[in-house]
Design an enzyme around this catalytic site. Structure first.
Site, PDB file in Angstrom:
ATOM      1  N   ASP A   1      -1.954 -21.579  39.475  1.00 35.61           N
ATOM      2  CA  ASP A   1      -1.076 -21.338  40.626  1.00 35.61           C
ATOM      3  C   ASP A   1       0.214 -20.630  40.202  1.00 35.61           C
ATOM      4  O   ASP A   1       0.837 -19.935  41.010  1.00 35.61           O
ATOM      5  CB  ASP A   1      -0.732 -22.654  41.334  1.00 35.61           C
ATOM      6  CG  ASP A   1      -1.844 -23.060  42.294  1.00 35.61           C
ATOM      7  OD1 ASP A   1      -2.509 -22.164  42.841  1.00 35.61           O
ATOM      8  OD2 ASP A   1      -2.052 -24.271  42.478  1.00 35.61           O
TER       9      ASP A   1
ATOM     10  N   LYS B   1      -1.327 -31.296  70.303  1.00 37.51           N
ATOM     11  CA  LYS B   1      -1.991 -32.571  69.971  1.00 37.51           C
ATOM     12  C   LYS B   1      -1.635 -32.990  68.537  1.00 37.51           C
ATOM     13  O   LYS B   1      -1.288 -34.138  68.274  1.00 37.51           O
ATOM     14  CB  LYS B   1      -3.502 -32.377  70.115  1.00 37.51           C
ATOM     15  CG  LYS B   1      -4.303 -33.632  69.912  1.00 37.51           C
ATOM     16  CD  LYS B   1      -5.762 -33.341  70.234  1.00 37.51           C
ATOM     17  CE  LYS B   1      -6.640 -34.518  69.911  1.00 37.51           C
ATOM     18  NZ  LYS B   1      -8.063 -34.162  70.038  1.00 37.51           N
TER      19      LYS B   1
ATOM     20  N   CYS C   1      -8.185  -9.425  24.529  1.00 34.64           N
ATOM     21  CA  CYS C   1      -8.207 -10.565  23.606  1.00 34.64           C
ATOM     22  C   CYS C   1      -9.593 -10.687  22.969  1.00 34.64           C
ATOM     23  O   CYS C   1      -9.940  -9.865  22.135  1.00 34.64           O
ATOM     24  CB  CYS C   1      -7.759 -11.835  24.319  1.00 34.64           C
ATOM     25  SG  CYS C   1      -7.043 -13.005  23.159  1.00 34.64           S
TER      26      CYS C   1
ATOM     27  N   HIS D   1      -2.737 -10.451  26.611  1.00 31.83           N
ATOM     28  CA  HIS D   1      -3.251 -10.614  27.984  1.00 31.83           C
ATOM     29  C   HIS D   1      -2.343  -9.896  28.989  1.00 31.83           C
ATOM     30  O   HIS D   1      -1.490 -10.523  29.611  1.00 31.83           O
ATOM     31  CB  HIS D   1      -3.328 -12.096  28.337  1.00 31.83           C
ATOM     32  CG  HIS D   1      -4.400 -12.830  27.609  1.00 31.83           C
ATOM     33  ND1 HIS D   1      -5.693 -12.875  28.069  1.00 31.83           N
ATOM     34  CD2 HIS D   1      -4.375 -13.518  26.446  1.00 31.83           C
ATOM     35  CE1 HIS D   1      -6.431 -13.571  27.215  1.00 31.83           C
ATOM     36  NE2 HIS D   1      -5.648 -13.972  26.225  1.00 31.83           N
TER      37      HIS D   1
ATOM     38  N   GLU E   1      -2.972  -8.981  31.867  1.00 29.29           N
ATOM     39  CA  GLU E   1      -3.214  -9.395  33.266  1.00 29.29           C
ATOM     40  C   GLU E   1      -2.144 -10.354  33.775  1.00 29.29           C
ATOM     41  O   GLU E   1      -1.919 -10.463  34.972  1.00 29.29           O
ATOM     42  CB  GLU E   1      -4.608 -10.012  33.410  1.00 29.29           C
ATOM     43  CG  GLU E   1      -4.841 -11.365  32.750  1.00 29.29           C
ATOM     44  CD  GLU E   1      -5.286 -11.283  31.288  1.00 29.29           C
ATOM     45  OE1 GLU E   1      -5.025 -10.235  30.637  1.00 29.29           O
ATOM     46  OE2 GLU E   1      -5.866 -12.274  30.794  1.00 29.29           O
TER      47      GLU E   1
HETATM   48  N1  GLN Z   1     -11.270 -16.985  20.960  1.00 31.83           N
HETATM   49  C1  GLN Z   1     -10.426 -15.922  20.532  1.00 31.83           C
HETATM   50  C2  GLN Z   1      -9.279 -16.419  19.688  1.00 31.83           C
HETATM   51  O1  GLN Z   1      -8.961 -17.582  19.686  1.00 31.83           O
HETATM   52  C3  GLN Z   1      -9.908 -15.126  21.715  1.00 31.83           C
HETATM   53  C4  GLN Z   1      -8.997 -15.889  22.598  1.00 31.83           C
HETATM   54  C5  GLN Z   1      -8.795 -15.245  23.946  1.00 31.83           C
HETATM   55  O2  GLN Z   1      -9.549 -14.373  24.334  1.00 31.83           O
HETATM   56  N2  GLN Z   1      -7.802 -15.698  24.672  1.00 31.83           N
HETATM   57  O3  GLN Z   1      -8.638 -15.655  19.025  1.00 31.83           O
END
Ligand code: GLN
Length: 549
Positions: free
Chosen positions: A71, A223, A381, A507, A509
């Site tokens: 969230d 209501k 990742c 990441h 995103e």
């Molecule tokens: N499993 C992989 C690592 O620990 C990639 C982790 C992920 O994609 N967040 O490095």
């Protein structure tokens, strides 16, 4: 004085409390108010970092490295409220803190109890953001009213109206008004019961937001108002949005929600300025192009497992007035049926993050397909780590190359643990997490996308690119497009002789907003659009072969 809004949920889970809370945040910010967002989760885990996406959906990571509830992703996509570890508390965290204090002797002589010790700890967490410059704190209480485990949180927010003054607290209850086909009616009874339960524990909600498939008539609202002891104007409808979650704020505003909130809390602030949001909805509703992107992961069937990725892809589409059709593809299915069967015809392939061996070979096959067919590829990742293994095996001839996460005995550990990670035994909160700077190599696709050479992105992983393989991989054409500022950690790889092939160790995103699409997602969708062009007349991928979002 900082005011508090508490958002609770009733009748069923998954009502969209997070989206509703984020929408309220946006509406208040659009009136020039300063808002802070927070979520309280009633489970015992200290954070969701050790839970499977099947249990909890994606783990959302903040700049400060906290691993939080998804969230918080809605909060960041809708508002500009800065989030930190104080933005997400769990029962586990609250108890851990109280028990640590007890062992230290802070409560010497006392019996430590849920009331007042646990509730005091919860109240302190809720009031962390209070102070000059913060007009409102919106606190979402996870779980459903009536659950045993959320009781201490509800008791704490009940007490807060005594501590802070009833006029400074606003209780918003989100509920479900189901439509019964057989009866041909909307049913208000579950809402009555849910509010009844809240009132039993001493909370009279000020505003009811009713999730419904069909519009509520005035009579139905009247209501609910009568039985739930609220004025008619405080029964607000939140009808299902067939189109996009980004429609929710404007729709709530049209039903008078923000107006009511500022009036009830005596908040200053101007008229809502939402032109940018309306503009966004206009662009969402009127795409000029369409593009098909496959997301190949092992949780393809789970709507929430790659939540921020799906959102960021749609933001990337917005940057090009394109609607992104997401094909959620099971990596294990790729393993069994082959990449061609499941990926033929898509314009881009994204392999997201993940943990564990299941589906890895399918991801590697999908990447092989993207690389050899010239299909734009974005590896995030784990997706980047798999791309390195694929390149090592099939271009550099390093047979059996792998990450030591999946094959500890691999002859070519192209992805491995650094020494500091090898020493760690605890699983919770011990990965490389949070914002890290990186420097980009000039002339690369990522440098072009970002438009700068210094970036900061969020990480969450244990394993890293193995520098022992830098030379052989780069000699065969893999480009190191971004590293940590000291050059020691490889953060981005690219293939210069491919239309768009980028793998990032972080990441991105988590930093994409609909009004500010992330540059890499925008660039990836742009490349996918380019890829689609010459094949515009080619048949669309068969929906039977590719599970569609
Ligand atoms: N499993 C992989 C690592 O620990 C990639 C982790 C992920 O994609 N967040 O490095």
């Amino acid at each position: 004085m900082t005011k508090h809004i508490f958002v609770t949920g009733g009748v069923v889970s998954s009502l969209g409390k997070g989206l509703t809370s984020a929408s309220i945040g946006l509406l208040l910010e659009s009136r020039g108010l300063t808002v802070r967002m927070q979520k309280l989760d009633p489970y015992i885990n200290v954070d969701p970092g050790t839970m499977s996406p099947y249990q909890h959906g994606e783990v959302y990571v903040l700049d400060d490295g906290s691993e939080t509830d998804l969230d918080l992703g809605h909060y960041e996509r809708f508002t500009s409220s800065p989030l930190s570890r104080d933005s997400n508390y769990t029962t586990g965290q609250i108890y851990l803190s109280v028990i640590t204090k007890e062992r230290r002797g802070d409560f010497l002589g006392q019996t430590v109890q849920v009331i007042p010790h646990i509730t005091n700890e919860i109240k302190a967490a809720i009031c962390k953001f209070d102070g000059p410059g913060v007009d409102v704190v919106i606190t979402e209480i996870g779980g459903t009213v009536g659950d045993i485990e959320s009781l201490p949180f509800l008791e704490a927010i009940r007490q807060l109206s005594l501590d802070l003054g009833r006029e400074n607290c606003l209780y918003i209850h989100l509920t479900l008004v189901p439509y019964l086909k057989a009866a041909g009616e909307l049913k208000t009874k579950p809402t009555q019961h849910s509010v009844g339960q809240l009132r039993q524990i001493g909370i009279q909600p000020d505003i009811l937001i009713c999730r419904t498939e069909r519009s509520l008539s005035r009579d139905e609202r009247a209501k609910i108002a009568l039985f739930c002891n609220v004025p008619l104007e405080a029964v607000i409808e939140e009808k299902d949005k067939e189109f996009s979650v980004y429609e929710v704020p404007i729709s709530l505003m049209e039903h008078g929600l923000d107006e009511l909130i500022v009036r009830k809390l005596g908040l200053k602030g101007g008229e809502p300025k939402l032109d940018h949001w309306r503009e966004l909805l206009h662009r969402l509703r009127n795409p000029q192009h369409e593009v098909a992107i496959a997301v190949v992961g092992k949780y393809a069937e789970h709507r929430d497992a790659y939540k921020s990725i799906y959102e960021a892809l749609s933001h990337g589409g917005l940057a090009h007035s394109a609607q992104v059709r997401i094909h959620r593809v099971h990596s294990e299915a790729v393993q069994q049926q082959g990449a061609q069967a499941l990926l033929k015809g898509v314009d881009g392939i994204l392999v997201p993050g993940g943990f564990g061996e299941r589906g890895i070979e399918g991801k590697i096959q999908a990447i092989h397909y993207a690389r050899t067919q010239g299909i734009p590829f974005f590896g995030i990742c784990l997706g980047m780590q798999c791309a390195v293994a694929e390149f090592a095996r099939h271009v550099c001839g390093l047979q059996g190359a792998n990450s030591t996460e999946f094959d500890p005995q691999t002859p070519h550990p192209v992805i491995c643990l650094l020494d500091e990670q090898k020493r760690i035994t605890d699983k919770g909160g011990t990965m490389r997490r949070g914002a890290y700077p990186a420097v980009l190599a000039p002339g690369t696709r990522v440098a072009a996308a970002y438009g700068v050479l210094g970036i900061s992105e969020r990480h969450r992983h244990r394993f890293e690119f193995n520098n022992a393989y830098r030379e052989i991989l780069t000699a065969h054409g893999l480009q190191i497009a971004g590293t940590s500022p000291d050059g020691s950690l490889v953060e981005i790889i690219e293939l210069p002789d491919h239309p768009w092939f980028v793998g990032v160790q972080f990441h991105p995103e988590f930093k994409s907003q609909p009004i500010r699409p992330h540059p890499l997602f925008a660039a990836f969708v742009g490349a996918a659009l380019e890829h689609r062009k010459p094949a515009a007349s080619a048949p669309a991928p068969s929906p039977a072969a590719i599970p569609s979002a």
